[in-house]
Motif scaffolding. Structure first.
Motif, PDB file in Angstrom:
ATOM      1  N   ASN A   1       0.838  -1.197   0.000  1.00  0.00           N
ATOM      2  CA  ASN A   1       0.000   0.000   0.000  1.00  0.00           C
ATOM      3  C   ASN A   1       0.876   1.252   0.000  1.00  0.00           C
ATOM      4  O   ASN A   1       2.022   1.231   0.454  1.00  0.00           O
ATOM      5  N   SER A   2       0.328   2.331  -0.513  1.00  0.00           N
ATOM      6  CA  SER A   2       1.092   3.567  -0.701  1.00  0.00           C
ATOM      7  C   SER A   2       1.400   4.281   0.604  1.00  0.00           C
ATOM      8  O   SER A   2       2.316   5.101   0.664  1.00  0.00           O
ATOM      9  N   GLN A   3       0.656   3.978   1.646  1.00  0.00           N
ATOM     10  CA  GLN A   3       0.907   4.653   2.928  1.00  0.00           C
ATOM     11  C   GLN A   3       2.130   4.085   3.630  1.00  0.00           C
ATOM     12  O   GLN A   3       3.009   4.829   4.075  1.00  0.00           O
ATOM     13  N   ASP A   4       2.199   2.772   3.723  1.00  0.00           N
ATOM     14  CA  ASP A   4       3.304   2.138   4.442  1.00  0.00           C
ATOM     15  C   ASP A   4       4.536   1.913   3.578  1.00  0.00           C
ATOM     16  O   ASP A   4       5.643   1.770   4.103  1.00  0.00           O
ATOM     17  N   HIS A   5       4.353   1.870   2.274  1.00  0.00           N
ATOM     18  CA  HIS A   5       5.457   1.478   1.395  1.00  0.00           C
ATOM     19  C   HIS A   5       5.725   2.522   0.311  1.00  0.00           C
ATOM     20  O   HIS A   5       6.206   2.186  -0.767  1.00  0.00           O
ATOM     21  N   LYS A   6       5.448   3.761   0.639  1.00  0.00           N
ATOM     22  CA  LYS A   6       5.590   4.833  -0.348  1.00  0.00           C
ATOM     23  C   LYS A   6       7.023   4.967  -0.860  1.00  0.00           C
ATOM     24  O   LYS A   6       7.254   5.322  -2.018  1.00  0.00           O
TER      25      LYS A   6
ATOM     26  N   GLY B   1       1.938   9.185  -4.177  1.00  0.00           N
ATOM     27  CA  GLY B   1       1.383   7.922  -3.704  1.00  0.00           C
ATOM     28  C   GLY B   1       0.698   7.107  -4.782  1.00  0.00           C
ATOM     29  O   GLY B   1       0.036   6.100  -4.480  1.00  0.00           O
TER      30      GLY B   1
END
Length: 258
Positions: A21-26, A143
């Motif tokens: 996911n873009s939040q944790d793995h940006k 993101g």
């Protein structure tokens, strides 16, 4: 010899699974690696029917034992032996690499058992994905998924579609009662008794010859007969893989059984 690769919850090669996911793995990137230690001791690799024609040039194709057999490409005949990969996990020669290998460390899976959609997951223990200086970014500054992520997703989607076609093929040959317990005896030069490999399934060629003319015509038309023949032809490579083990010093001891 060719039992389906099994772990309590995780597929072969995966030590963990995490949704991308873009939040944790940006800031995560994916990079190429020149060695795969996780492959060094893997002898039986899951295969899809879309790969039979290519894979049968390099590997015997068999089916795992049990109630739900899976096609397997044999890179070695014995547990823990891969004749195409060295101890460091480097592929030693140019051969066809099954999509199951090339897909790692990504896969599509349900986040919850009751979910209807598949999510892109990855193995966080893999050295191919993480916060690196090199490699391709998985998300841009806003993101959004990058082209690299889109390519991974597309590959995984194609793999799932191939898996569905594989299940349809297996259903067809199981309904025709074509699978039998396999056994291959290989005589090693200078030894009195052959080494016998069991623990896998193969197409019963006698039953194949007895199928109806209508069924044979149907299978010729839809490509199933081609897949069956690719499997049958590939079995000749059992002796080639055994010879590779002899050459590499990983052949079984006399009187051992697989």
């Amino acid at each position: 010899m060719a039992s389906a690769p099994q772990q309590p919850q995780l597929p072969l090669f995966f030590n963990d699974l995490m949704p991308l996911n873009s939040q944790d793995h940006k800031t995560y990137r994916t990079r190429s690696i020149d060695a795969a230690p996780w492959l060094a001791k893997a002898h039986a690799i899951p295969l899809t029917v879309d790969e039979f024609v290519q894979a049968q040039r390099n590997f015997p194709i068999v089916f795992s034992s049990g109630e739900n057999p899976l096609p397997l490409a044999l890179m070695g005949l014995n547990e823990g032996v891969n004749t195409f990969v060295d101890d460091a996990g480097k592929v030693t020669e140019q051969v066809y690499l099954p999509a199951y290998i090339r897909r790692y460390p990504f896969m599509l899976a349900k986040l919850k058992a009751e979910a209807t959609d598949l999510s892109l997951m990855f193995d966080p223990t893999s050295e191919a994905i993480g916060e690196f200086d090199e490699g391709e970014r998985l998300f841009d500054d806003e993101g959004n998924t990058t082209d690299a992520t889109k390519r991974v997703l597309e590959f995984c989607q194609h793999f799932e579609q191939s898996a569905q076609r594989t299940q349809a093929f297996l259903t067809e040959i199981k309904n025709a009662d074509l699978l039998m317990d396999g056994e291959v005896a290989i005589q090693r030069e200078g030894e009195e008794n052959p080494f016998v490999y069991r623990g896998f399934k193969m197409v019963d060629q006698e039953k194949l010859r007895e199928i109806s003319t209508e069924k044979a015509a149907e299978w010729n038309k839809n490509g199933i007969m081609m897949l069956i023949n690719a499997h049958i032809f590939s079995l000749e490579l059992m002796r080639v893989i055994f010879a590779r083990q002899v050459q590499q010093g990983t052949a079984p001891k006399p009187n051992a059984q697989a």
